[in-house]
Design a protein around this motif. Structure first.
Motif, PDB file in Angstrom:
ATOM      1  N   THR A 243       0.882  -1.078   0.004  1.00 35.69           N
ATOM      2  CA  THR A 243       0.234   0.022   0.013  1.00 35.69           C
ATOM      3  C   THR A 243       1.310   1.167  -0.057  1.00 35.69           C
ATOM      4  OG1 THR A 243      -2.317   1.049   1.020  1.00 35.69           O
ATOM      5  CG2 THR A 243      -0.096  -0.071   2.425  1.00 35.69           C
ATOM      6  N   THR A 244       0.193   2.276   0.937  1.00 35.74           N
ATOM      7  CA  THR A 244       1.126   3.431   0.605  1.00 35.74           C
ATOM      8  C   THR A 244       1.241   4.362   2.183  1.00 35.74           C
ATOM      9  OG1 THR A 244      -0.945   4.581  -0.052  1.00 35.74           O
ATOM     10  CG2 THR A 244       0.333   4.161  -1.956  1.00 35.74           C
ATOM     11  N   GLY A 245       1.829   5.324   1.873  1.00 40.71           N
ATOM     12  CA  GLY A 245       2.324   5.845   3.185  1.00 40.71           C
ATOM     13  C   GLY A 245       2.877   7.399   2.785  1.00 40.71           C
ATOM     14  N   LEU A 246       2.856   8.154   3.865  1.00 40.60           N
ATOM     15  CA  LEU A 246       3.233   9.516   3.868  1.00 40.60           C
ATOM     16  C   LEU A 246       3.705  10.030   5.503  1.00 40.60           C
ATOM     17  CD1 LEU A 246       2.647  12.361   2.977  1.00 40.60           C
ATOM     18  CD2 LEU A 246       1.022  13.061   4.296  1.00 40.60           C
ATOM     19  N   THR A 247       4.674  10.253   5.082  1.00 38.35           N
ATOM     20  CA  THR A 247       6.285  10.780   6.400  1.00 38.35           C
ATOM     21  C   THR A 247       5.217  11.282   7.026  1.00 38.35           C
ATOM     22  OG1 THR A 247       8.146  10.478   4.655  1.00 38.35           O
ATOM     23  CG2 THR A 247       7.857  11.347   6.902  1.00 38.35           C
ATOM     24  N   VAL A 248       5.193  10.824   8.396  1.00 42.02           N
ATOM     25  CA  VAL A 248       4.196  12.046   9.448  1.00 42.02           C
ATOM     26  C   VAL A 248       5.815  12.243  10.323  1.00 42.02           C
ATOM     27  CG1 VAL A 248       2.823  12.262  11.707  1.00 42.02           C
ATOM     28  CG2 VAL A 248       2.557  11.233   9.250  1.00 42.02           C
ATOM     29  N   VAL A 249       5.989  13.566  10.954  1.00 39.82           N
ATOM     30  CA  VAL A 249       7.300  13.412  11.809  1.00 39.82           C
ATOM     31  C   VAL A 249       6.455  14.550  13.052  1.00 39.82           C
ATOM     32  CG1 VAL A 249       8.883  16.003  11.880  1.00 39.82           C
ATOM     33  CG2 VAL A 249       8.523  14.424   9.698  1.00 39.82           C
ATOM     34  N   ALA A 250       7.058  14.666  13.966  1.00 41.94           N
ATOM     35  CA  ALA A 250       7.183  15.296  15.867  1.00 41.94           C
ATOM     36  C   ALA A 250       7.996  16.813  15.552  1.00 41.94           C
ATOM     37  CB  ALA A 250       7.760  14.747  16.816  1.00 41.94           C
ATOM     38  N   PHE A 251       6.810  17.926  15.274  1.00 43.63           N
ATOM     39  CA  PHE A 251       7.543  19.352  15.479  1.00 43.63           C
ATOM     40  C   PHE A 251       7.440  19.764  16.734  1.00 43.63           C
ATOM     41  CE2 PHE A 251       5.620  17.694  10.791  1.00 43.63           C
ATOM     42  CZ  PHE A 251       6.695  18.240  10.154  1.00 43.63           C
ATOM     43  N   ALA A 252       8.193  21.003  16.873  1.00 41.16           N
ATOM     44  CA  ALA A 252       8.437  22.220  17.513  1.00 41.16           C
ATOM     45  C   ALA A 252       8.285  23.190  17.104  1.00 41.16           C
ATOM     46  CB  ALA A 252       9.173  21.853  18.866  1.00 41.16           C
ATOM     47  N   SER A 253       8.952  24.498  17.279  1.00 47.42           N
ATOM     48  CA  SER A 253       9.213  25.657  16.474  1.00 47.42           C
ATOM     49  C   SER A 253      10.132  26.270  17.822  1.00 47.42           C
ATOM     50  CB  SER A 253       7.866  26.383  17.336  1.00 47.42           C
ATOM     51  OG  SER A 253       7.870  27.919  18.460  1.00 47.42           O
ATOM     52  N   THR A 254      10.915  26.879  17.126  1.00 47.11           N
ATOM     53  CA  THR A 254      11.594  27.665  17.251  1.00 47.11           C
ATOM     54  C   THR A 254      12.046  28.410  18.972  1.00 47.11           C
ATOM     55  OG1 THR A 254      11.555  29.679  16.020  1.00 47.11           O
ATOM     56  CG2 THR A 254      12.755  27.599  15.032  1.00 47.11           C
ATOM     57  N   GLU A 255      10.604  28.582  19.351  1.00 44.52           N
ATOM     58  CA  GLU A 255      10.388  28.689  20.710  1.00 44.52           C
ATOM     59  C   GLU A 255      11.144  28.171  21.463  1.00 44.52           C
ATOM     60  OE1 GLU A 255       7.021  31.062  21.457  1.00 44.52           O
ATOM     61  OE2 GLU A 255       6.808  30.969  18.944  1.00 44.52           O
ATOM     62  N   MET A 256      10.975  27.019  21.320  1.00 49.04           N
ATOM     63  CA  MET A 256      11.353  26.116  22.501  1.00 49.04           C
ATOM     64  C   MET A 256      13.245  25.904  22.536  1.00 49.04           C
ATOM     65  SD  MET A 256      11.178  21.633  22.341  1.00 49.04           S
ATOM     66  CE  MET A 256       9.387  21.297  22.665  1.00 49.04           C
ATOM     67  N   ASP A 257      13.437  25.494  24.285  1.00 47.43           N
ATOM     68  CA  ASP A 257      15.106  25.891  24.165  1.00 47.43           C
ATOM     69  C   ASP A 257      15.543  24.692  23.395  1.00 47.43           C
ATOM     70  OD1 ASP A 257      16.894  27.030  26.039  1.00 47.43           O
ATOM     71  OD2 ASP A 257      16.550  25.032  26.887  1.00 47.43           O
ATOM     72  N   ASP A 258      16.981  24.706  22.618  1.00 44.11           N
ATOM     73  CA  ASP A 258      17.883  24.466  22.480  1.00 44.11           C
ATOM     74  C   ASP A 258      18.054  23.226  22.917  1.00 44.11           C
ATOM     75  OD1 ASP A 258      17.512  26.167  20.095  1.00 44.11           O
ATOM     76  OD2 ASP A 258      19.669  26.495  20.063  1.00 44.11           O
ATOM     77  N   ASP A 259      18.072  23.084  24.564  1.00 47.76           N
ATOM     78  CA  ASP A 259      18.305  21.605  25.041  1.00 47.76           C
ATOM     79  C   ASP A 259      17.227  20.614  25.284  1.00 47.76           C
ATOM     80  OD1 ASP A 259      21.045  22.273  25.340  1.00 47.76           O
ATOM     81  OD2 ASP A 259      20.252  24.564  27.209  1.00 47.76           O
ATOM     82  N   ILE A 260      16.019  21.675  25.432  1.00 45.31           N
ATOM     83  CA  ILE A 260      15.079  20.871  24.912  1.00 45.31           C
ATOM     84  C   ILE A 260      14.489  19.696  24.525  1.00 45.31           C
ATOM     85  CG2 ILE A 260      12.517  20.711  26.061  1.00 45.31           C
ATOM     86  CD1 ILE A 260      13.931  21.401  29.169  1.00 45.31           C
ATOM     87  N   ALA A 261      14.398  20.402  23.288  1.00 46.48           N
ATOM     88  CA  ALA A 261      14.401  20.217  21.895  1.00 46.48           C
ATOM     89  C   ALA A 261      16.054  19.153  21.307  1.00 46.48           C
ATOM     90  CB  ALA A 261      14.126  20.790  20.436  1.00 46.48           C
ATOM     91  N   TYR A 262      16.762  19.067  21.966  1.00 46.30           N
ATOM     92  CA  TYR A 262      17.948  17.804  21.947  1.00 46.30           C
ATOM     93  C   TYR A 262      17.386  17.055  22.989  1.00 46.30           C
ATOM     94  CZ  TYR A 262      22.670  15.812  23.611  1.00 46.30           C
ATOM     95  OH  TYR A 262      23.440  15.324  23.859  1.00 46.30           O
ATOM     96  N   GLU A 263      16.913  17.067  24.113  1.00 48.49           N
ATOM     97  CA  GLU A 263      17.224  16.083  25.316  1.00 48.49           C
ATOM     98  C   GLU A 263      15.421  15.399  24.760  1.00 48.49           C
ATOM     99  OE1 GLU A 263      18.337  15.243  27.804  1.00 48.49           O
ATOM    100  OE2 GLU A 263      20.307  16.436  27.929  1.00 48.49           O
ATOM    101  N   LEU A 264      14.530  15.748  24.371  1.00 52.38           N
ATOM    102  CA  LEU A 264      13.051  15.262  24.098  1.00 52.38           C
ATOM    103  C   LEU A 264      13.585  14.284  22.444  1.00 52.38           C
ATOM    104  CD1 LEU A 264      10.330  15.021  24.297  1.00 52.38           C
ATOM    105  CD2 LEU A 264       9.810  17.116  22.530  1.00 52.38           C
ATOM    106  N   THR A 265      14.772  15.061  22.003  1.00 52.68           N
ATOM    107  CA  THR A 265      15.166  14.102  20.544  1.00 52.68           C
ATOM    108  C   THR A 265      16.039  12.845  21.203  1.00 52.68           C
ATOM    109  OG1 THR A 265      14.931  15.731  19.012  1.00 52.68           O
ATOM    110  CG2 THR A 265      16.103  13.980  18.699  1.00 52.68           C
ATOM    111  N   LYS A 266      16.746  13.122  21.871  1.00 56.55           N
ATOM    112  CA  LYS A 266      17.923  12.421  22.932  1.00 56.55           C
ATOM    113  C   LYS A 266      16.906  11.143  23.452  1.00 56.55           C
ATOM    114  CE  LYS A 266      21.420  11.365  25.911  1.00 56.55           C
ATOM    115  NZ  LYS A 266      22.448  11.929  26.343  1.00 56.55           N
TER     116      LYS A 266
END
Length: 313
Positions: A243-266
């Motif tokens: 069948t077919t699929g569509l890529t889905v992503v978890a997003f935030a914005s640049t308002e999120m602190d860089d360290d939080i985005a780092y820890e969340l991704t990790k």
């Protein structure tokens, strides 16, 4: 001990300086309750909490779909995480499609964190026996649902393959698909969700269904990615489903602190294998997909650079 605060975040942040015992509270906007994507949100929330020893917690919010998720960026801050396809974020930033006339400067600040399981199209018919190609839909009463990606994509495929005038479209909500199938009100339904999709599992277990396959030529016509659902995913399935699929992503914005985005991704990647042990849809996510998820949050980009993963240019 000093506690630093960043506007837009709810609760204290984990800073590079390392504030012991600090807690970050995030909101994760996913999908309707009862769907695979809402369930993923719950699993992800639990995984992140475990990976960070409770330093990052996420409250899962119900959503009516990806368009709403993107729209809410306009009024949200650095504590907002949401899911959607990269193409929809691109439409918001360009002011096209559902965002025509609804542009907002905050759309330009949307950044990707990590991929989550793809939206996978399911064309479901009652009964284990019978044809498993898309033309098996002819003469059937099919529930498409309303307002979702699956409904829109399903209608597009029916038109693309000349099936629109050969079926009857049922006027009902997709949440009623299982009962409608059991009661004989419909012959099948179309849904989009990562496999195993809960509504398909339920229908297969109670009524017996077959999930139809598209040919490679048909998949190429859709312009979507090819997805193969293994034979043992749904009860009674006779073979692999293409069948077919569509890529889905978890997003935030640049308002999120860089360290939080780092820890969340990790935290996500440290827990992906464990999540896949109990929920197979996570097994379909890998770091090779990162290069295609769009502009990364600086914090996420730092994590991928550390582990040597190719990132978007």
């Amino acid at each position: 001990m000093k506690h630093w605060h960043c506007a837009g975040l709810v609760g204290a942040m984990i800073l590079a300086a390392g504030v012991a015992g600090a807690e970050t509270r995030l909101t994760y906007k996913s999908a309707k309750t009862g769907t695979s994507y809402y369930q993923m949100g719950v699993e992800l929330s639990e995984a992140v909490k475990a990976a960070t020893d409770g330093d990052i917690t996420m409250t899962v919010e119900e959503s009516q779909g990806s368009v709403q998720n993107v729209m809410e960026v306009r009024g949200r801050g650095g504590d907002y995480v949401f899911t959607g396809p990269p193409s929809l974020v691109g439409a918001a930033q360009a002011g096209t499609g559902p965002f025509e006339g609804k542009g907002n400067p905050k759309f330009e600040n949307i950044r990707a964190l990590f991929p989550i399981p793809s939206l996978t199209m399911h064309f479901v018919l009652a009964g284990n026996e019978g044809a498993t190609t898309l033309d098996a839909l002819e003469g059937k009463k099919i529930l498409l649902g309303k307002g979702s990606f699956g409904a829109t994509e399903g209608a597009k495929y029916l038109d693309l393959f000349g099936l629109t005038d050969k079926i009857t479209v049922a006027d009902a909500e997709l949440s009623n698909a299982g009962d409608a199938l059991t009661n004989g009100q419909i012959d099948g339904f179309v849904t989009a969700g990562s496999y195993p999709a809960p509504n398909v599992v339920e229908a297969a277990a109670s009524e017996g269904v077959r999930v139809l396959s598209l040919s490679d030529e048909q998949i190429a016509q859709t312009g979507r990615d090819k997805v193969v659902i293994p034979v043992d995913v749904y009860p009674g399935q006779a073979g692999d489903i293409t069948t077919t699929g569509l890529t889905v992503v978890a997003f935030a914005s640049t308002e999120m602190d860089d360290d939080i985005a780092y820890e969340l991704t990790k935290a996500f990647w440290s827990q992906r294998d464990r999540m896949a042990e109990t929920a197979p849809w996570w097994a379909g996510v890998n770091t090779d997909q990162v290069a295609g998820i769009g502009a990364l949050h600086p914090g996420a980009a730092r994590y991928y650079e550390e582990i040597g993963v190719a990132t978007p240019q």
